[in-house]
Design an enzyme around this catalytic site. Structure first.
Site, PDB file in Angstrom:
ATOM      1  N   LYS A 115       0.816  -1.216   0.000  1.00 45.57           N
ATOM      2  CA  LYS A 115       0.000   0.000   0.000  1.00 45.57           C
ATOM      3  C   LYS A 115       0.849   1.265   0.000  1.00 45.57           C
ATOM      4  O   LYS A 115       0.456   2.272  -0.574  1.00 45.57           O
ATOM      5  CB  LYS A 115      -0.959   0.000   1.195  1.00 45.57           C
ATOM      6  CG  LYS A 115      -2.076  -1.010   1.022  1.00 45.57           C
ATOM      7  CD  LYS A 115      -3.278  -0.737   1.877  1.00 45.57           C
ATOM      8  CE  LYS A 115      -4.392  -1.697   1.469  1.00 45.57           C
ATOM      9  NZ  LYS A 115      -5.569  -1.624   2.295  1.00 45.57           N
ATOM     10  N   LYS A 199      -5.145  -9.338  -6.387  1.00 46.69           N
ATOM     11  CA  LYS A 199      -6.335  -9.442  -5.544  1.00 46.69           C
ATOM     12  C   LYS A 199      -7.413  -8.451  -5.994  1.00 46.69           C
ATOM     13  O   LYS A 199      -7.084  -7.312  -6.357  1.00 46.69           O
ATOM     14  CB  LYS A 199      -5.889  -9.111  -4.111  1.00 46.69           C
ATOM     15  CG  LYS A 199      -6.937  -9.201  -3.042  1.00 46.69           C
ATOM     16  CD  LYS A 199      -6.297  -8.936  -1.673  1.00 46.69           C
ATOM     17  CE  LYS A 199      -6.305  -7.463  -1.313  1.00 46.69           C
ATOM     18  NZ  LYS A 199      -7.226  -7.081  -0.263  1.00 46.69           N
ATOM     19  N   LYS A 202     -10.574  -2.700  -3.451  1.00 45.44           N
ATOM     20  CA  LYS A 202     -11.365  -1.467  -3.535  1.00 45.44           C
ATOM     21  C   LYS A 202     -10.591  -0.367  -4.255  1.00 45.44           C
ATOM     22  O   LYS A 202     -11.177   0.514  -4.878  1.00 45.44           O
ATOM     23  CB  LYS A 202     -11.688  -0.963  -2.123  1.00 45.44           C
ATOM     24  CG  LYS A 202     -12.477  -1.929  -1.276  1.00 45.44           C
ATOM     25  CD  LYS A 202     -12.963  -1.175  -0.042  1.00 45.44           C
ATOM     26  CE  LYS A 202     -13.411  -2.105   1.046  1.00 45.44           C
ATOM     27  NZ  LYS A 202     -12.424  -2.235   2.126  1.00 45.44           N
TER      28      LYS A 202
HETATM   29  N1  AQP Z   1     -10.056 -10.024  -2.910  1.00 44.57           N
HETATM   30  C1  AQP Z   1     -10.432 -10.508  -1.733  1.00 44.57           C
HETATM   31  N2  AQP Z   1     -10.781 -11.808  -1.600  1.00 44.57           N
HETATM   32  C2  AQP Z   1     -11.188 -12.321  -0.401  1.00 44.57           C
HETATM   33  N3  AQP Z   1     -11.288 -11.556   0.709  1.00 44.57           N
HETATM   34  C3  AQP Z   1     -10.972 -10.252   0.623  1.00 44.57           C
HETATM   35  N4  AQP Z   1     -10.971  -9.251   1.506  1.00 44.57           N
HETATM   36  C4  AQP Z   1     -10.566  -8.106   0.917  1.00 44.57           C
HETATM   37  N5  AQP Z   1     -10.288  -8.329  -0.365  1.00 44.57           N
HETATM   38  C5  AQP Z   1     -10.528  -9.653  -0.587  1.00 44.57           C
HETATM   39  C6  AQP Z   1     -11.370  -9.410   2.902  1.00 44.57           C
HETATM   40  O1  AQP Z   1     -12.392  -8.463   3.172  1.00 44.57           O
HETATM   41  C7  AQP Z   1     -12.277  -8.069   4.535  1.00 44.57           C
HETATM   42  C8  AQP Z   1     -12.347  -6.579   4.627  1.00 44.57           C
HETATM   43  O2  AQP Z   1     -11.246  -6.023   3.945  1.00 44.57           O
HETATM   44  P1  AQP Z   1     -10.860  -4.511   4.229  1.00 44.57           P
HETATM   45  O3  AQP Z   1     -11.848  -3.636   3.626  1.00 44.57           O
HETATM   46  O4  AQP Z   1     -10.684  -4.291   5.647  1.00 44.57           O
HETATM   47  O5  AQP Z   1      -9.433  -4.309   3.650  1.00 44.57           O
HETATM   48  P2  AQP Z   1      -8.660  -4.740   2.401  1.00 44.57           P
HETATM   49  O6  AQP Z   1      -8.249  -6.160   2.516  1.00 44.57           O
HETATM   50  O7  AQP Z   1      -7.556  -3.784   2.308  1.00 44.57           O
HETATM   51  O8  AQP Z   1      -9.696  -4.576   1.224  1.00 44.57           O
HETATM   52  P3  AQP Z   1      -9.394  -4.187  -0.239  1.00 44.57           P
HETATM   53  O9  AQP Z   1     -10.659  -4.361  -0.923  1.00 44.57           O
HETATM   54  O10 AQP Z   1      -8.247  -4.917  -0.789  1.00 44.57           O
HETATM   55  O11 AQP Z   1      -9.074  -2.664  -0.141  1.00 44.57           O
HETATM   56  P4  AQP Z   1      -7.798  -1.878  -0.630  1.00 44.57           P
HETATM   57  O12 AQP Z   1      -7.960  -1.735  -2.078  1.00 44.57           O
HETATM   58  O13 AQP Z   1      -7.912  -0.590   0.110  1.00 44.57           O
HETATM   59  O14 AQP Z   1      -6.598  -2.676  -0.261  1.00 44.57           O
HETATM   60  C9  AQP Z   1     -11.000  -8.669   5.093  1.00 44.57           C
HETATM   61  O15 AQP Z   1     -11.315  -9.818   5.858  1.00 44.57           O
HETATM   62  C10 AQP Z   1     -10.243  -9.062   3.858  1.00 44.57           C
HETATM   63  O16 AQP Z   1      -9.411 -10.181   4.091  1.00 44.57           O
END
Ligand code: AQP
Length: 335
Positions: A115, A199, A202
């Protein structure tokens, strides 16, 4: 102090673009645990601000995650739904745990490296300390189980190490349980629809990379139609998906949505071209997601209801966390 046995804590960041990965990797699993565990489901708004959030959007996104929880089947009467910033225990315990966790541990966290990217000097201190806040979220409730997607496994290990070190440092064996990750189902890591090696996220600049919890049936069908695959038909066995990241991802999504294994999906579709499989997947995704997205919209039209759920949840969360923090303060020697 009574030792909880089956207490679940988990959270989702209100950073917008809530997607199918968040749903299949996390939220959907939260729902099933309600039958067997005492659950706290948090909208982790303090985690969200580790990268810049527009204040008005943060408030709307916080309500969106709460709506997604409820629309997916989380019952805020039987369990606790709240947003993190309403419960000061998270910040207070995070500071104490910042003084327990070691810089060497944080330096190994791959999510920070991903990140922060190349311009690490400009990342917020909060982004670096994010895993310690996550440890505090869990330990403030002495939670025993944490359902997460695979990407959070390393952070959970840090939470366990931090709990163990706190227990040792302050001669309080077993005070903090060592929280167990629950990484469940066929979609623990949903991949980008544009690049099966990345992955679903968001923050991906391409909207076509993810199915969001706001997408219409047409959007869902379009994104699946455009999903990156290869010219080969679907194989007969799971081993045949090796080296075919896009295909593996779509089969995994189909499996998770239908409650089948990848092997069962391939038994049904082996030899099928994507021109057949993609429409079947689109129909299934629309069938499973539309009732949730429709209910989310209805809930988001009533922000006062969502705010009241979050407020009541915060009162109940404080009632669990406050005695834990009081004991932590004694153990540390604060008067
Ligand atoms: N691609 C994914 N597949 C399975 N699980 C996922 N999670 C996130 N992406 C995937 C799970 O969703 C929960 C909440 O995630 P979060 O919003 O706290 O943070 P994150 O993992 O940083 O989500 P993003 O979507 O990947 O956001 P950005 O783009 O900001 O990095 C967690 O349990 C996570 O494991």
């Amino acid at each position: 102090m009574e030792q909880p046995r089956n207490r679940v804590f988990s959270g989702v960041q209100p950073t917008g673009n809530l997607h199918l990965g968040n749903y299949l990797g996390a939220i959907r699993n939260f729902v099933g645990l309600q039958e067997t565990h005492e659950c706290l489901y948090c909208v982790v708004d303090m985690h969200a601000i580790t990268v810049w959030q527009e204040p008005k959007e943060l408030a709307a996104n916080t309500r969106e995650v709460a709506a997604a929880y409820i629309a997916s089947g989380i019952d805020p009467e039987r369990h606790i739904v709240f947003n993190q910033s309403k419960v000061s225990a998270h910040a207070e315990l995070a500071w104490i745990l910042n003084c327990v966790a070691r810089i060497g541990w944080l330096n190994r966290m791959t999510q920070f490296k991903d990140k922060a990217g190349k311009d690490r000097e400009k990342a917020s201190v909060g982004l670096y300390a994010y895993p310690v806040l996550m440890a505090a979220d869990i330990l403030a409730y002495r939670a025993t189980h944490v359902p997460v997607g695979e990407d959070q496994k390393q952070h959970l290990e840090l939470a366990r190490d931090t709990a163990q070190k706190f227990n040792n440092d302050f001669a309080a064996p077993d005070f903090f349980p060592l929280p167990e990750p629950l990484i469940m189902g066929e979609a623990t890591r949903v991949m980008s629809l544009r690049d099966g090696t990345k992955k679903m996220s968001k923050s991906d600049p391409s909207d076509l990379s993810r199915i969001t919890m706001r997408d219409s049936a047409d959007d869902i069908a379009k994104k699946i139609r455009k999903a990156q695959t290869d010219p080969e038909p679907l194989p007969e066995t799971v081993e045949g998906l090796a080296g075919r990241a896009g295909a593996d991802n779509l089969v995994g999504i189909y499996a998770a949505l239908s409650g089948k294994t990848r092997a069962e999906v391939l038994a049904e579709f082996s030899g099928a071209q994507f021109s057949v499989f993609k429409p079947a997947l689109a129909d299934l995704a629309v069938e499973k997601l539309t009732p949730i997205t429709t209910e989310m919209k209805r809930l988001m039209d009533d922000p006062a209801y969502i705010d009241s759920v979050l407020e009541k949840g915060a009162v109940r969360a404080r009632a669990i966390a406050d005695p834990v923090i009081a004991r932590v303060r004694e153990l540390v020697g604060f008067i």
